[in-house]
Scaffold this motif. Structure first.
Motif, PDB file in Angstrom:
ATOM      1  N   ASP A   1      59.432  58.315 -10.396  1.00 45.02           N
ATOM      2  CA  ASP A   1      58.320  58.029 -11.221  1.00 45.02           C
ATOM      3  C   ASP A   1      58.152  56.123 -11.085  1.00 45.02           C
ATOM      4  O   ASP A   1      57.092  55.834 -11.656  1.00 45.02           O
ATOM      5  CB  ASP A   1      58.675  58.226 -12.725  1.00 45.02           C
ATOM      6  CG  ASP A   1      60.022  57.562 -13.004  1.00 45.02           C
ATOM      7  OD1 ASP A   1      60.924  57.421 -12.169  1.00 45.02           O
ATOM      8  OD2 ASP A   1      60.177  57.629 -14.221  1.00 45.02           O
ATOM      9  N   ASP A   2      58.907  55.599 -10.472  1.00 48.28           N
ATOM     10  CA  ASP A   2      59.029  54.336 -10.270  1.00 48.28           C
ATOM     11  C   ASP A   2      57.830  53.805  -8.836  1.00 48.28           C
ATOM     12  O   ASP A   2      57.458  52.690  -8.901  1.00 48.28           O
ATOM     13  CB  ASP A   2      60.348  53.468  -9.870  1.00 48.28           C
ATOM     14  CG  ASP A   2      60.893  54.000  -8.719  1.00 48.28           C
ATOM     15  OD1 ASP A   2      60.800  55.288  -8.223  1.00 48.28           O
ATOM     16  OD2 ASP A   2      61.678  53.333  -8.047  1.00 48.28           O
ATOM     17  N   PHE A   3      57.545  54.862  -8.206  1.00 46.76           N
ATOM     18  CA  PHE A   3      56.580  54.437  -7.231  1.00 46.76           C
ATOM     19  C   PHE A   3      55.286  53.974  -7.503  1.00 46.76           C
ATOM     20  O   PHE A   3      54.832  52.671  -6.863  1.00 46.76           O
ATOM     21  CB  PHE A   3      56.491  55.698  -6.138  1.00 46.76           C
ATOM     22  CG  PHE A   3      57.872  55.939  -5.309  1.00 46.76           C
ATOM     23  CD1 PHE A   3      57.858  55.059  -4.114  1.00 46.76           C
ATOM     24  CD2 PHE A   3      58.793  56.686  -5.494  1.00 46.76           C
ATOM     25  CE1 PHE A   3      59.135  55.354  -3.292  1.00 46.76           C
ATOM     26  CE2 PHE A   3      59.821  57.005  -5.094  1.00 46.76           C
ATOM     27  CZ  PHE A   3      60.065  56.072  -3.807  1.00 46.76           C
ATOM     28  N   PRO A   4      54.616  54.542  -8.449  1.00 44.86           N
ATOM     29  CA  PRO A   4      53.340  53.733  -8.735  1.00 44.86           C
ATOM     30  C   PRO A   4      53.561  52.452  -9.410  1.00 44.86           C
ATOM     31  O   PRO A   4      52.673  52.001  -9.675  1.00 44.86           O
ATOM     32  CB  PRO A   4      52.713  54.831  -9.787  1.00 44.86           C
ATOM     33  CG  PRO A   4      53.307  56.170  -9.608  1.00 44.86           C
ATOM     34  CD  PRO A   4      54.862  55.687  -9.063  1.00 44.86           C
ATOM     35  N   ARG A   5      54.728  52.096  -9.852  1.00 46.75           N
ATOM     36  CA  ARG A   5      55.046  50.870 -10.498  1.00 46.75           C
ATOM     37  C   ARG A   5      55.726  49.976  -9.824  1.00 46.75           C
ATOM     38  O   ARG A   5      56.519  48.988 -10.207  1.00 46.75           O
ATOM     39  CB  ARG A   5      55.627  51.429 -11.693  1.00 46.75           C
ATOM     40  CG  ARG A   5      54.801  52.307 -12.804  1.00 46.75           C
ATOM     41  CD  ARG A   5      55.551  52.789 -14.027  1.00 46.75           C
ATOM     42  NE  ARG A   5      56.322  51.610 -14.446  1.00 46.75           N
ATOM     43  CZ  ARG A   5      57.531  51.885 -15.093  1.00 46.75           C
ATOM     44  NH1 ARG A   5      57.927  52.935 -15.125  1.00 46.75           N
ATOM     45  NH2 ARG A   5      57.947  50.989 -15.569  1.00 46.75           N
ATOM     46  N   ILE A   6      55.671  49.812  -8.268  1.00 51.09           N
ATOM     47  CA  ILE A   6      56.446  48.865  -7.435  1.00 51.09           C
ATOM     48  C   ILE A   6      56.180  47.584  -7.828  1.00 51.09           C
ATOM     49  O   ILE A   6      56.978  46.681  -8.076  1.00 51.09           O
ATOM     50  CB  ILE A   6      56.110  49.634  -5.895  1.00 51.09           C
ATOM     51  CG1 ILE A   6      57.051  50.656  -5.656  1.00 51.09           C
ATOM     52  CG2 ILE A   6      56.610  48.122  -5.166  1.00 51.09           C
ATOM     53  CD1 ILE A   6      56.803  51.227  -4.383  1.00 51.09           C
TER      54      ILE A   6
END
Length: 162
Positions: free
Chosen positions: A39-44
């Protein structure tokens, strides 16, 4: 051909998410196992870049085959996250190149210590961290997996202090 390292760009998102999933499937990790999450990928930008960390990718030719991030924990410590090398490009030293680049970048950003974790079934990652001077801090059972937590103290070389 050597590995070219550069900073993550938004256009890399689909590629690095696929790389993440391929690498974890290769070592038997899967969604819902208590360790696997993405879930962190779209929020790099928010999680890694905007708060004083970094996220880099490694290219072989024009193909992104490696990645890794630095997520600040506090003023002195950053966490190494998402260190991945595509299975087709493993055993070429790319993991070491990426980890060294993250360590160098952490020093540039002012961190003096790095932390990270991996699982007991990720033998190549454990060997890489050991070769690069990391030490094990603890282990924790998470579902069917043993998660190993480690750290490395970073030292400035005389050339860095000039």
């Amino acid at each position: 051909m050597t590995l070219k390292i550069r900073r993550y760009r938004w256009s890399d998102l689909d590629t690095i998410l696929a790389l993440h999933r391929i690498c974890l499937a290769e070592v038997g990790l899967q969604p819902g196992d208590g360790v696997y999450y993405d879930d962190d990928f779209p929020r790099i930008q928010e999680i890694y870049l905007a708060c004083g960390g970094d996220f880099i990718v490694g290219e072989h030719g024009s193909r992104v085959v490696a990645m890794g991030g630095l997520k600040p924990v506090d003023r002195e410590t950053a966490e190494v996250c998402r260190l991945r090398v595509h299975p087709e490009f493993q055993r070429r030293g790319y993991g070491g190149v990426m980890l060294s680049a993250l360590e160098d970048r952490a020093l540039e950003l002012g961190f003096s210590s790095l932390r990270g974790d991996t699982t007991l079934n990720q033998g190549a990652a454990l060997a890489l961290y050991a070769r690069q001077g990391w030490r094990e801090l603890s282990r924790r059972q998470v579902g069917d997996l043993v998660v190993i937590y480690g750290e490395k103290r970073l030292a400035r070389t005389p050339a860095m202090e000039l």
